[in-house]
Design an enzyme around this catalytic site. Structure first.
Site, PDB file in Angstrom:
ATOM      1  N   LYS A 142      -4.800  -9.924   4.816  1.00 17.80           N
ATOM      2  CA  LYS A 142      -4.888 -11.229   4.135  1.00 17.80           C
ATOM      3  C   LYS A 142      -4.570 -12.322   5.155  1.00 17.80           C
ATOM      4  CE  LYS A 142      -4.054  -9.307  -0.466  1.00 17.80           C
ATOM      5  NZ  LYS A 142      -3.390  -7.980  -0.431  1.00 17.80           N
ATOM      6  N   TYR A 152      -7.813  13.428  13.514  1.00 20.80           N
ATOM      7  CA  TYR A 152      -6.791  13.697  12.485  1.00 20.80           C
ATOM      8  C   TYR A 152      -5.413  13.689  13.130  1.00 20.80           C
ATOM      9  CZ  TYR A 152      -8.183  14.693   7.715  1.00 20.80           C
ATOM     10  OH  TYR A 152      -8.542  14.560   6.410  1.00 20.80           O
ATOM     11  N   ASP A 203       7.267  -7.742  -1.454  1.00 22.86           N
ATOM     12  CA  ASP A 203       5.844  -7.492  -1.229  1.00 22.86           C
ATOM     13  C   ASP A 203       5.260  -8.802  -0.686  1.00 22.86           C
ATOM     14  OD1 ASP A 203       3.105  -7.236  -1.370  1.00 22.86           O
ATOM     15  OD2 ASP A 203       3.113  -6.151  -3.270  1.00 22.86           O
ATOM     16  N   THR A 236       0.110  -5.771   2.926  1.00 20.92           N
ATOM     17  CA  THR A 236      -1.207  -5.417   3.438  1.00 20.92           C
ATOM     18  C   THR A 236      -1.352  -6.121   4.784  1.00 20.92           C
ATOM     19  OG1 THR A 236      -2.138  -7.258   2.186  1.00 20.92           O
ATOM     20  CG2 THR A 236      -2.343  -5.067   1.210  1.00 20.92           C
ATOM     21  N   ARG A 286      -8.298  -3.882   6.816  1.00 24.12           N
ATOM     22  CA  ARG A 286      -7.760  -3.485   5.501  1.00 24.12           C
ATOM     23  C   ARG A 286      -6.825  -2.299   5.709  1.00 24.12           C
ATOM     24  NH1 ARG A 286     -10.930  -6.367   1.749  1.00 24.12           N
ATOM     25  NH2 ARG A 286      -9.492  -5.658   0.175  1.00 24.12           N
ATOM     26  N   GLU A 318      -2.049  13.950  11.159  1.00 25.43           N
ATOM     27  CA  GLU A 318      -0.954  14.046  10.178  1.00 25.43           C
ATOM     28  C   GLU A 318       0.381  14.170  10.892  1.00 25.43           C
ATOM     29  OE1 GLU A 318      -1.865  17.051   7.278  1.00 25.43           O
ATOM     30  OE2 GLU A 318      -3.621  15.944   6.602  1.00 25.43           O
TER      31      GLU A 318
END
Ligand code: DSN
Length: 421
Positions: free
Chosen positions: A230, A55, A201, A227, A236, A57
């Site tokens: 692609k 973790y 985008d 993203t 991903r 954060e």
């Protein structure tokens, strides 16, 4: 399977069998969905590491959990590589995927109820660019532009008129079914006149931008969202890039505004993909994607297929099947049975419904990753043509013959990250 995933096979044979089946499917079919690709074995390995267990954060040097000695280095590496590949001032690699990345932009720059502007989804935009059924179209007031009916191209005068009338807080450019080059400089001029924050985008074209096969938005826009899975050929995930002046707002919107802990194993995969994207071979890959798309467009046009905008400048083609008398969904399902994996898609001004539209969307990122060249594209067009004709006459046998031919051809072009068949 046994050699590749021995622990999985021992612990959960049922799931292991499904993974092996998916590997087979990805191996033996011609994957033509423009938003999909094959990650390298190195990216695949990076995403399956113990970085999963941590973790984190916060951001490097400013975390809410201890034990970040290594994770900080991983995230910093990914950020620095992204800055170098795209020439961006500031990069955030934590968004879980494209939609959360776009939502973070709203959080950073707009208030609920503000007017935002983007391309309409059925015209080639994205849900998160203010389309009604998305939170971005219900929590904000979305106004939408499209393309011209006669050319299938964005009409920048129309975009300017709408922007000056509506004065949106945000303007999105980019989309999911745009076969032509986006003029980021023209959008920048419009956004400046309207007093709007301009967001590019580039999820679909990030790999082309990285490889110099599409102009970069970075010098022209306030924020870039993308993203990573692609054309960029990473895992991903997603990234936000912005000018230094927006860095604080963007970071705060991602964490703590929208998300909790970053997916560190994904960050590692992004770092590896960016390292790969910085190599000369990736430049060749990006240009080959476009060369293949242009060759496929030419071969389909010779077979009387109707391409929105008449062709392509990038990695994708939008095919209107109205003249073939076959709904897009029926065609997509028949093509799938023939081993040609596409998605059904609306075409601009589509008289049909989004769940049963007139078109299909075809792309070349995956087949280029397998080493297919423009010389193979007439064959690909012939398979598509035969499958569409077979679908019209419900000729399952003909679809099966195409599938066998596709399978044989794909066996000669092993896919990155997959076992040899
Ligand atoms: N789902 C992506 C695509 O296929 O284009 C967009 O989010």
């Amino acid at each position: 399977m046994t050699a590749r995933h021995p622990a999985l096979l021992a612990a959960d044979p049922q799931l292991a069998t499904l993974v092996a089946a998916e590997e087979g499917l990805q191996s033996e079919t011609l994957r033509l969905i423009p938003s999909e690709n094959y990650v390298s074995a190195a990216v695949l390995e990076a995403t399956g590491t113990v970085l999963q267990n941590k973790y984190s954060e916060g951001y490097p040097g400013r975390r809410y959990y201890e034990g970040q000695q290594i994770i900080d280095q991983v995230e910093t590496l990914a950020v620095e590589r992204a800055r170098a590949v795209f020439g961006a001032d500031h990069v955030n690699v934590q968004p879980y995927s494209g939609s959360p990345a776009n939502l973070a932009v709203y959080l950073a720059f707009a208030q609920p109820g503000d007017t935002v502007m983007g391309m309409a989804l059925p015209m080639g935009g994205h849900l998160t660019h203010g389309w009604g059924v998305s939170a971005t179209g219900s929590w904000f007031r979305g106004v939408q532009y499209g393309v011209r009916a006669d050319t299938g191209l964005i009409d920048y005068d129309e975009v300017r008129d709408l922007a000056l009338k509506e004065r949106p807080k945000l303007i999105f450019c980019g989309g999911t079914a745009l076969p032509r080059t986006i003029d980021f400089a023209a959008f920048s001029q419009i956004a400046r006149e309207a007093g709007s924050v301009l967001v590019a985008d580039i999820a679909h074209i990030a790999g082309l931008v990285a490889g110099g096969a599409h102009p970069s938005p970075v010098p022209h826009v306030d924020v870039v969202t993308t993203t990573t899975h692609k054309t960029l050929r990473g895992p991903r995930g997603a990234m936000l890039m912005c000018r230094q002046e927006h860095a604080k707002a963007v970071d705060k919107a991602v964490f703590p505004g929208l998300q909790g802990g970053p997916h560190n194993h994904t960050t590692a995969g992004i770092a590896v993909a960016l390292h790969e994207a910085a190599q000369p071979s990736f430049r060749s890959y990006a240009h080959a994607v476009v060369a293949n798309a242009k060759a496929l467009a030419e071969a389909l046009l010779e077979r009387d297929f109707d391409l929105v905008s008449g062709g392509t400048d990038n990695h994708l083609l939008l095919v209107d099947l109205t003249a073939q008398g076959l709904p897009g969904k029926v065609a997509a399902k028949a093509l799938d049975r023939a081993g040609l994996v596409v998605n059904y898609n609306t075409v601009p001004f589509d008289p049909r419904r989004p769940f049963d539209p007139s078109g299909i969307r075809i792309g070349t990122p995956s087949l280029t990753s397998r080493g297919l060249t423009p010389g193979h594209m007439p064959q690909v067009a012939e398979w598509i043509d035969r499958a569409v004709r077979a679908a019209r006459t419900a000729d399952e046998q003909a679809l099966g013959i195409v599938r066998a031919e596709v399978r044989a051809q794909m066996a000669a072009h092993p896919a990155p990250g997959l076992p040899l068949s």
